[in-house]
Each structure stands twice: as structure tokens, then as C-alpha cells.
Design a protein around this motif. Structure first.
Motif, mmCIF file in Angstrom:
data_model
loop_
_atom_site.group_PDB
_atom_site.id
_atom_site.type_symbol
_atom_site.label_atom_id
_atom_site.label_comp_id
_atom_site.label_asym_id
_atom_site.label_seq_id
_atom_site.Cartn_x
_atom_site.Cartn_y
_atom_site.Cartn_z
ATOM 1 N N LYS A 1 -8.091 16.121 14.287
ATOM 2 C CA LYS A 1 -9.145 15.875 15.272
ATOM 3 C C LYS A 1 -8.554 15.610 16.658
ATOM 4 O O LYS A 1 -9.194 15.877 17.664
ATOM 5 C CB LYS A 1 -9.988 14.670 14.871
ATOM 6 C CG LYS A 1 -10.820 14.882 13.634
ATOM 7 C CD LYS A 1 -11.589 13.622 13.312
ATOM 8 C CE LYS A 1 -12.316 13.754 11.998
ATOM 9 N NZ LYS A 1 -12.974 12.496 11.621
ATOM 10 N N CYS A 2 -7.359 15.063 16.717
ATOM 11 C CA CYS A 2 -6.749 14.668 17.979
ATOM 12 C C CYS A 2 -5.859 15.740 18.600
ATOM 13 O O CYS A 2 -5.608 15.702 19.797
ATOM 14 C CB CYS A 2 -5.882 13.429 17.785
ATOM 15 S SG CYS A 2 -6.768 11.992 17.215
ATOM 16 N N GLN B 1 0.124 7.284 9.821
ATOM 17 C CA GLN B 1 -1.264 7.133 10.260
ATOM 18 C C GLN B 1 -1.403 7.690 11.683
ATOM 19 O O GLN B 1 -0.516 7.547 12.510
ATOM 20 C CB GLN B 1 -1.708 5.662 10.261
ATOM 21 C CG GLN B 1 -1.435 4.826 9.026
ATOM 22 C CD GLN B 1 -1.952 5.463 7.752
ATOM 23 O OE1 GLN B 1 -1.890 6.643 7.631
ATOM 24 N NE2 GLN B 1 -2.405 4.712 6.779
ATOM 25 N N CYS B 2 -2.556 8.289 11.956
ATOM 26 C CA CYS B 2 -2.861 8.808 13.296
ATOM 27 C C CYS B 2 -2.931 7.637 14.275
ATOM 28 O O CYS B 2 -3.464 6.573 13.959
ATOM 29 C CB CYS B 2 -4.181 9.569 13.261
ATOM 30 S SG CYS B 2 -4.749 10.110 14.885
ATOM 31 N N CYS C 1 -0.547 15.693 21.768
ATOM 32 C CA CYS C 1 -1.611 14.693 21.812
ATOM 33 C C CYS C 1 -2.376 14.894 23.110
ATOM 34 O O CYS C 1 -1.932 15.603 24.012
ATOM 35 C CB CYS C 1 -1.025 13.281 21.731
ATOM 36 S SG CYS C 1 0.026 12.806 23.113
ATOM 37 N N HIS D 1 -6.735 7.324 15.180
ATOM 38 C CA HIS D 1 -7.576 7.063 14.012
ATOM 39 C C HIS D 1 -6.696 6.448 12.919
ATOM 40 O O HIS D 1 -6.167 7.151 12.071
ATOM 41 C CB HIS D 1 -8.209 8.362 13.494
ATOM 42 C CG HIS D 1 -8.998 9.099 14.524
ATOM 43 N ND1 HIS D 1 -8.509 10.205 15.198
ATOM 44 C CD2 HIS D 1 -10.237 8.880 15.023
ATOM 45 C CE1 HIS D 1 -9.414 10.640 16.035
ATOM 46 N NE2 HIS D 1 -10.478 9.849 15.949
ATOM 47 N N CYS E 1 -3.812 13.353 14.200
ATOM 48 C CA CYS E 1 -4.552 14.015 13.128
ATOM 49 C C CYS E 1 -5.127 15.326 13.668
ATOM 50 O O CYS E 1 -5.086 15.568 14.869
ATOM 51 C CB CYS E 1 -5.650 13.100 12.588
ATOM 52 S SG CYS E 1 -6.988 12.777 13.749
ATOM 53 N N LYS F 1 -7.135 5.025 10.151
ATOM 54 C CA LYS F 1 -7.469 5.208 8.747
ATOM 55 C C LYS F 1 -7.190 6.625 8.261
ATOM 56 O O LYS F 1 -7.388 6.932 7.097
ATOM 57 C CB LYS F 1 -8.946 4.878 8.511
ATOM 58 C CG LYS F 1 -9.281 3.426 8.758
ATOM 59 C CD LYS F 1 -10.728 3.145 8.493
ATOM 60 C CE LYS F 1 -11.043 1.669 8.766
ATOM 61 N NZ LYS F 1 -12.451 1.369 8.534
ATOM 62 N N THR F 2 -6.707 7.499 9.155
ATOM 63 C CA THR F 2 -6.477 8.899 8.805
ATOM 64 C C THR F 2 -4.995 9.148 8.573
ATOM 65 O O THR F 2 -4.167 8.884 9.442
ATOM 66 C CB THR F 2 -6.990 9.821 9.933
ATOM 67 O OG1 THR F 2 -8.342 9.503 10.214
ATOM 68 C CG2 THR F 2 -6.880 11.275 9.548
ATOM 69 N N GLU F 3 -4.673 9.663 7.381
ATOM 70 C CA GLU F 3 -3.290 10.048 7.052
ATOM 71 C C GLU F 3 -2.979 11.381 7.711
ATOM 72 O O GLU F 3 -3.822 12.275 7.771
ATOM 73 C CB GLU F 3 -3.142 10.208 5.539
ATOM 74 C CG GLU F 3 -3.169 8.917 4.765
ATOM 75 C CD GLU F 3 -1.789 8.292 4.641
ATOM 76 O OE1 GLU F 3 -0.787 9.014 4.743
ATOM 77 O OE2 GLU F 3 -1.735 7.070 4.469
ATOM 78 N N THR F 4 -1.758 11.545 8.223
ATOM 79 C CA THR F 4 -1.366 12.800 8.860
ATOM 80 C C THR F 4 0.135 13.027 8.740
ATOM 81 O O THR F 4 0.907 12.082 8.593
ATOM 82 C CB THR F 4 -1.784 12.824 10.344
ATOM 83 O OG1 THR F 4 -1.486 14.099 10.881
ATOM 84 C CG2 THR F 4 -1.091 11.758 11.147
ATOM 85 N N ASN F 5 0.512 14.264 8.772
ATOM 86 C CA ASN F 5 1.926 14.643 8.826
ATOM 87 C C ASN F 5 2.250 15.325 10.149
ATOM 88 O O ASN F 5 3.350 15.810 10.334
ATOM 89 C CB ASN F 5 2.277 15.586 7.676
ATOM 90 C CG ASN F 5 2.291 14.860 6.350
ATOM 91 O OD1 ASN F 5 2.641 13.680 6.288
ATOM 92 N ND2 ASN F 5 1.899 15.560 5.296
#
Length: 165
Positions: free
Chosen positions: A25-26, A2-3, A36, A6, A23, A8-12
Motif C-alpha cells: 500500500k505504501c 513490519q511496515c 517509500c 502500517h 508494504c 500491523k502489516t508484515e512485509t519483505n
């Protein structure tokens, strides 16, 4: 994963420096990879970092030049009647002088504040050009007349603003 900002946002993706999950967006693209926001250390360019000291210097130079050119125009038209006769016959010379004052105001202010740029300096420059026009008009006790003179003042203000924005 998870970010961090955020949840609720999944990320790799992760920050290349600290490893924090981020994520799209970040993330911030840097020359050495994605980072970051904390590790990217986003800063404004030094040209746009204007302190109160720069505003004071810009205002003193701009307003001093405006009053000086306004009084100079008054002296030119009252003490040298031949020059007044030429400018009376050639209003384009007067308009060119107003536009030139706009350029010189912007350039002198820019040099005085070490080529710094900001909206505040642009406003001071535009007001200085208008003040020059107003001072000479008030001393001469007549309006420089016509739509073309106002257009020249507007163009002079535009040039000063563009030199400082």
C-alpha cells in the motif's frame, strides 16, 4: 519485518533508497525501483502548478476578450445592417461565431498562462464565453433566441473548458 507506516502489516519490501520497510500500500514505483513516499518525492507536473498570478492573467485575458467580442458583435449587427441581414437569414453563422468565440477564448487564455491547466482556469474560460454572449445580448436588447443558440453557447463553453482543463 513490519511496515513503517502500517505497523500491523508484515512485509519483505523495503525502500530502495533509505531501506525503510514498506508494504504494497505504501510503495511507489519509480524508474529506479520501489521507494517509500518520502523518497519518491511525488510532485505535480509543472503544467498543473497554477499560481494566483496565472489565475489573474487568465481572468483578465478571458474577461477582456469576452467583453471585446460582445461589444464587437453589437457593433457588427448595429453598424453594418447588411451583415445583420445576413446573420438574420443565416442563424447558423451566429451559432458558429459563438462556438468560435469559445475556442478563441480557451486558446487565448491558454497562451496567456503559458499553457497551464486547472479547473479554476476552465471555470474562468466558461464564464468568459457566457459573458460574451450576455454582453452582446444585453447591448442588442434582445435574446439571441432559441434552443439552438443556447446549445451553441453550451458547446462554446464546453470547447473553452476543454482547452483549459
Amino acid at each position: 519485518m513490519q511496515c513503517a507506516a502500517h505497523p500491523k502489516t508484515e512485509t519483505n519490501l523495503s525502500c530502495g533508497k533509505c531501506g525503510t520497510p514498506i508494504c504494497p500500500k505504501c510503495l511507489v514505483h519509480t524508474p529506479v525501483g520501489t521507494r517509500c513516499r518520502a523518497c519518491a518525492q511525488l510532485k505535480r507536473l509543472p503544467t498543473f502548478q497554477v499560481s494566483a498570478r496565472h489565475y489573474i492573467i487568465g481572468a483578465v485575458v478571458g474577461l477582456g476578450f469576452a467583453v471585446g467580442t460582445g461589444v464587437g458583435w453589437y457593433v457588427l449587427e448595429t453598424e453594418l445592417p447588411f451583415v445583420f441581414f445576413i446573420t438574420f437569414l443565416l442563424p447558423y453563422l451566429r451559432m458558429a461565431a459563438i462556438v468560435g468565440i469559445g475556442f478563441l477564448t480557451g486558446e487565448l487564455m491558454s497562451l496567456a498562462v503559458n499553457r497551464k491547466r486547472s479547473t479554476g482556469l476552465a471555470v474562468i474560460g466558461g464564464l468568459s464565453v457566457f459573458l460574451s454572449f450576455a454582453v452582446s445580448g444585453a447591448l442588442l436588447r434582445f435574446y439571441f433566441g432559441g434552443l439552438w443558440s443556447l446549445a451553441a453557447v453550451g458547446f462554446g463553453i464546453y470547447i473553452a473548458v476543454m482547452r483549459l482543463r
